[in-house]
Motif scaffolding. Structure first.
Motif, short mmCIF file in Angstrom:
data_model
loop_
_atom_site.label_atom_id
_atom_site.label_comp_id
_atom_site.label_asym_id
_atom_site.label_seq_id
_atom_site.Cartn_x
_atom_site.Cartn_y
_atom_site.Cartn_z
N TRP A 136 0.87 -1.18 0.00
CA TRP A 136 0.00 0.00 0.00
C TRP A 136 0.90 1.23 0.00
CZ3 TRP A 136 -0.47 4.28 3.09
CH2 TRP A 136 -1.63 5.05 2.94
N SER A 137 0.47 2.27 -0.73
CA SER A 137 1.26 3.49 -0.76
C SER A 137 0.37 4.69 -1.04
CB SER A 137 2.37 3.41 -1.83
OG SER A 137 1.80 3.36 -3.13
N ILE A 138 0.85 5.86 -0.66
CA ILE A 138 0.20 7.13 -0.96
C ILE A 138 1.27 8.15 -1.31
CG2 ILE A 138 0.13 7.71 1.51
CD1 ILE A 138 -2.33 9.43 0.90
N ASN A 139 1.08 8.86 -2.42
CA ASN A 139 1.99 9.94 -2.75
C ASN A 139 1.33 11.27 -2.40
OD1 ASN A 139 0.18 9.61 -4.96
ND2 ASN A 139 1.51 10.90 -6.21
N ILE A 140 2.12 12.19 -1.89
CA ILE A 140 1.62 13.44 -1.32
C ILE A 140 2.33 14.60 -2.01
CG2 ILE A 140 1.27 14.73 0.83
CD1 ILE A 140 1.82 11.99 2.26
N ILE A 152 -3.71 6.92 -4.01
CA ILE A 152 -3.48 5.78 -3.12
C ILE A 152 -3.44 4.52 -3.97
CG2 ILE A 152 -4.48 4.37 -1.28
CD1 ILE A 152 -5.68 6.91 -0.13
N THR A 153 -2.42 3.70 -3.77
CA THR A 153 -2.25 2.49 -4.56
C THR A 153 -2.25 1.28 -3.63
OG1 THR A 153 -0.88 3.69 -6.16
CG2 THR A 153 -0.78 1.29 -6.22
N LEU A 154 -3.17 0.38 -3.87
CA LEU A 154 -3.24 -0.88 -3.12
C LEU A 154 -2.97 -2.03 -4.08
CD1 LEU A 154 -4.03 -2.77 -0.73
CD2 LEU A 154 -6.41 -2.56 -1.51
N THR A 155 -2.02 -2.87 -3.73
CA THR A 155 -1.76 -4.09 -4.49
C THR A 155 -1.95 -5.29 -3.58
OG1 THR A 155 -0.15 -3.00 -5.95
CG2 THR A 155 -0.06 -5.40 -5.81
#
Length: 465
Positions: A136-140, A152-155
């Protein structure tokens, strides 16, 4: 600078920049670096896994972990701090063709490779990896005097048979969704204790106990907070006003019973919802919604349209409307197109799913789904209307009641409802003849009875001598 993961007690005050692994733990050290521009040549990150928490839900215990990530710049100063809890509900297809919903939790081992500080020209990134190939990641991004989550990226990896037993599709699946949160002022920390959710592509991402600040100034996390809408204090009682007991029973009475009858639950407020495909409206709905949930006690839950957000997808043969009341209730409606003849098509309601969440920790209290409905059918290109109350039976414990319904999931033109096909409950043209016919039948019955009584009295004067 190294990063440590281990079972350690929370250390909120002071927020040490990079705590070490406590004696006897099995933590491992990792390092993440990235170019940071002319003034920051590299970034290293450190984070730690906090003590596991047991969250009590309706159907049992759910285990989840809080993750704390403290990202450092080249001068070993904190540039991004994040501490949060999250869980994922994922719908997937099994080999038998059925659809199942599973819960994906953070595991006891979490890494954060690839997390970077960000600057005026480069987005910050918080990335975590956990379990059997999940991430999981989020770029700000930074914009003048504010920062805001971008994507927001969920794999999730369906090869993880413990989470996705009998999954038909195997391998990693990535879901990308835009962060709906509002911009936050620089030198301000975002805080949200209550749960909030983000839905996209058969996934529901649940977050709670969130503390985050990007682009930290002078290496110190700010004490100035920006709270999420779910945490905004109100003058309302602790129990949501939209939840009321349908029945109240007691086997022992210690005081006289109240003389006033309990106040009945009012009908829900009618809300207006819409979806867009590009700049064009593709889905229109006006409806008042009420849930009837039978758990330990029956509950009626009115959906408040002022706090409810609509999401979903439009298509040529299927369309989905997802409603999130912003705190504890998720309702999804799926429509489909069917051919009634070679040249006539109709749309109908095919599926409804309901998820109730614990307002404090985001755990699932109850989840219900009915994918075999055949309701609200109307000709394609028209709309469907039913002003009277209707009931949708989701399962033995959950019902959805609708009021003042007017819906069009396909072929919306000029942002307006097309000609409506009304439900039979609203069809007064049928009701009036029924009422008139019933009244005439009663009148005829009265005349016949009166005639028979009169005949009997007339024969009474001519008895045989």
């Amino acid at each position: 600078m190294t990063a440590s993961e281990g079972f350690v007690a929370p250390a909120r005050s002071g927020r040490p920049p990079c705590p070490g692994v406590p004696a006897g733990s099995s933590g491992t050290a990792t390092t993440a670096t990235a170019a940071m521009g002319p003034r920051r040549s590299a970034a290293s990150s450190c984070g730690r896994l906090l003590l596991p928490l047991l969250l009590l839900g309706f159907s049992g215990f759910f285990q989840s972990y809080a993750v704390e990530v403290d990202i450092k710049d080249a001068s070993n100063a904190t540039c991004l701090y994040a501490d949060w809890m999250m869980r994922f509900l994922i719908k997937y297809e099994s080999n038998s063709g059925d659809y199942k919903t599973t819960t994906l939790n953070l595991s006891s081992s979490v890494t954060h490779n690839g997390s970077v500080c960000g600057n005026d020209t480069q987005a910050a990134l918080v990335a975590v990896q956990f379990g059997e190939g999940h991430s999981w990641s989020i770029n700000i991004t930074k914009n003048n005097e504010t920062y805001q989550g971008d994507f927001i990226t969920l794999t999730y990896n369906t090869n993880d048979t413990a989470v996705f037993p009998d999954a038909k599709r195997k391998g990693p699946i990535t879901v990308l969704v835009r962060d709906p949160s509002r911009p936050i002022q620089l030198n301000t920390v975002f805080v949200c204790h209550n749960s909030f959710v983000i839905e996209a592509e058969n996934t529901t991402q649940i977050f709670w106990n969130v503390t985050m600040q990007a682009f930290v100034q002078n290496g110190t996390v700010s004490k100035k907070e920006s709270r999420c809408p779910a945490d905004t204090p109100t003058s309302e009682p602790t129990v949501p006003p939209t939840i009321a007991n349908v029945t109240t029973a007691s086997t022992t009475t210690l005081s006289p019973a109240p003389t006033t009858a309990p106040k009945p639950v009012e009908n829900p407020v009618t809300g207006n919802y819409s979806l867009k495909s590009g700049n064009k409206t593709c889905f229109l709905a006006t409806v008042g919604l009420q849930l009837n949930v039978s758990q330990e006690k029956p509950l009626l839950i009115n959906i408040n349209p002022k706090t409810t957000v609509a999401d979903g997808a439009c298509g040529n043969t299927t369309a989905t409307l997802k409603l999130n009341d912003g705190n504890s209730t998720l309702i999804g409606f799926t429509f489909a197109v069917k051919n009634t003849s070679a040249s006539v098509q109709k749309f109908y309601l095919r599926e409804v799913n309901v998820t109730l969440l614990n307002r404090l920790n985001g755990s699932v209290i109850s989840s219900a789904d009915n994918s075999n409905l055949s309701k609200w059918d109307a000709f394609l290109g028209s709309s469907y209307m039913c002003r009277k109350e209707q009931t949708l039976q989701i399962n033995e414990n959950v019902q959805v009641h609708t009021f003042n319904l007017w819906i069009q999931p396909f072929l919306v033109e000029a942002n307006k409802f097309a000609t409506a096909q009304e439900c039979s409950l609203d069809d007064d043209s049928i009701l009036i003849p029924i009422v008139v016919g019933a009244a005439l039948a009663v009148l005829i019955a009265i005349i016949v009875v009166a005639y028979i009584i009169g005949r009997r009295k007339s024969y009474a004067g001519y008895q045989t001598l």
